[in-house]
Design an enzyme around this catalytic site. Structure first.
Site, PDB file in Angstrom:
ATOM      1  N   ASP A  83       0.861  -1.179   0.000  1.00  0.00           N
ATOM      2  CA  ASP A  83       0.000   0.000   0.000  1.00  0.00           C
ATOM      3  C   ASP A  83       0.898   1.230   0.000  1.00  0.00           C
ATOM      4  OD1 ASP A  83      -1.749   2.072   0.407  1.00  0.00           O
ATOM      5  OD2 ASP A  83      -2.609   1.302   2.269  1.00  0.00           O
ATOM      6  N   ASN A 110       5.802   1.020 -11.009  1.00  0.00           N
ATOM      7  CA  ASN A 110       4.800   1.404 -12.003  1.00  0.00           C
ATOM      8  C   ASN A 110       3.545   2.037 -11.412  1.00  0.00           C
ATOM      9  OD1 ASN A 110       2.965   0.950 -14.537  1.00  0.00           O
ATOM     10  ND2 ASN A 110       2.034  -0.311 -12.933  1.00  0.00           N
ATOM     11  N   TYR A 198       0.450  16.524  -9.764  1.00  0.00           N
ATOM     12  CA  TYR A 198       0.839  15.325 -10.512  1.00  0.00           C
ATOM     13  C   TYR A 198       2.229  15.519 -11.106  1.00  0.00           C
ATOM     14  CZ  TYR A 198       0.629  11.690 -14.150  1.00  0.00           C
ATOM     15  OH  TYR A 198       0.884  10.608 -14.962  1.00  0.00           O
ATOM     16  N   LYS A 202       5.634  13.166 -10.538  1.00  0.00           N
ATOM     17  CA  LYS A 202       6.318  12.478 -11.632  1.00  0.00           C
ATOM     18  C   LYS A 202       7.715  13.052 -11.866  1.00  0.00           C
ATOM     19  CE  LYS A 202       3.350   9.313 -12.649  1.00  0.00           C
ATOM     20  NZ  LYS A 202       3.705   7.890 -12.436  1.00  0.00           N
TER      21      LYS A 202
END
Length: 324
Positions: A83, A110, A198, A202
């Site tokens: 998790d 991933n 986001y 990333k």
């Protein structure tokens, strides 16, 4: 949208046999991760499907085994509880793996979410930052000694792959990972848009790949980050939570997205292709499909890279009391 070069590397023609290797794929029970697991397991790797929900993972494993009976006769697929929204769970997952295995050849981080509404995890960090990067840092760090040990085996080429996104370009220029500032001034900033958050997450995954490469430069370990392409998966669920009015728009966009099979080309290339080692590509970036390229200027900022590692270690020590 980045155009895909479909002529460079082909899964069926170019992906090598990986019998005898052990791999971990986070978020392996659905979408892109599931396709990556499928291809690795078909070619003989023992693949740990790291996932939060056991029932979904076991269902995915059963489906893959039914679709490809040869997987059962090979090393197979194993569920690993993970998790990413819990740093303690991330460390527990690494510990569980280390108790079972004596090697780790391929680690593909991933799992992730995209453009979700602002929310903090139970650890107190912005949800996308922890799900896409920080949880993977807490999971990967304890595995480094085993990755190093495995790299001494002349028959393998150890790979660490961060599935990032072209969305790292959405990160704000004033993003900061300084450890001397309050979290509200760094990783927990709202930035006014879920896309900027986001982008921060990333961006962090690319910086992570670069710092891993620097720290492991003396070993036969090749760390990379990539954008797999704009793929038709469940990833848009979070975006629709932020923009529920856009559902009709996303239905149209979905018509132009690539399949998980095509999306798996870049991660599998980074994880298995011989030319990664041949070219000594360490800390490199790949565009779809398997195209060696360069990320944003922010993603090449050495100070940000160092700051992020220092901050990440501070956070994990603070929340878990240990890095291993």
């Amino acid at each position: 949208m980045i155009r895909c070069n479909e002529n460079h590397w082909d899964i069926e023609k170019d992906m090598p046999d990986v019998t005898g290797k052990v791999a971990i794929v986070t978020g392996g029970n659905t979408g892109l991760g599931k396709e990556i697991v499928r291809q690795l397991a078909k070619r003989g790797a023992k693949v740990y499907m790291a996932s939060r929900t056991e029932s979904r993972a076991l269902s995915a494993i059963e489906e893959l085994e039914n679709d490809h009976p040869e997987i059962k006769s090979k090393a197979g697929i194993v569920f690993l509880q993970l998790d990413l929204t819990s740093l303690a769970s991330c460390q527990a997952a690494a510990k569980q793996f280390l108790e079972k295995e004596t090697r780790l050849d391929i680690l593909i981080n991933n799992a992730g979410i995209m453009a979700t509404p602002y929310e903090l995890t139970k650890d107190g960090f912005e949800m996308q930052f922890q799900s896409n990067y920080l949880g993977h840092f807490a999971f990967t760090h304890p595995l480094i000694p085993l990755l190093v040990e495995t790299s001494k085996d002349p028959s393998t080429s150890v790979r660490i792959v961060q599935v990032s996104s072209m969305g790292h370009n959405f990160a704000k220029d004033d993003v900061s990972f300084r450890s001397d500032l309050a979290y509200s001034e760094t990783v927990n900033r709202e930035f006014g848009t879920p896309w900027a958050r986001y982008g921060q997450s990333k961006l962090a995954s690319i910086l992570f790949a670069k710092e891993l490469s620097r720290r492991l430069a003396d070993h036969r370990i090749f760390s990379s980050a990539l954008h797999p392409g704009n793929i038709s998966t469940e990833l848009n669920r979070g975006t629709l939570q932020s923009y529920p009015w856009a559902k009709p728009v996303f239905k149209v966009i979905d018509l132009f997205l690539i399949t998980p099979y095509k999306g798996a080309i870049s991660p599998l290339y980074a994880a298995t292709a011989e030319e990664i080692e041949k070219n000594d590509w360490r800390g490199e970036w790949f565009d779809p499909l398997a195209k060696h390229a360069s990320p944003s200027k922010l993603a090449q900022n050495a100070q940000l890279t160092q700051d992020l590692w220092t901050l990440s270690e501070k956070i994990v020590l603070e929340k878990c009391g240990t890095l291993s």
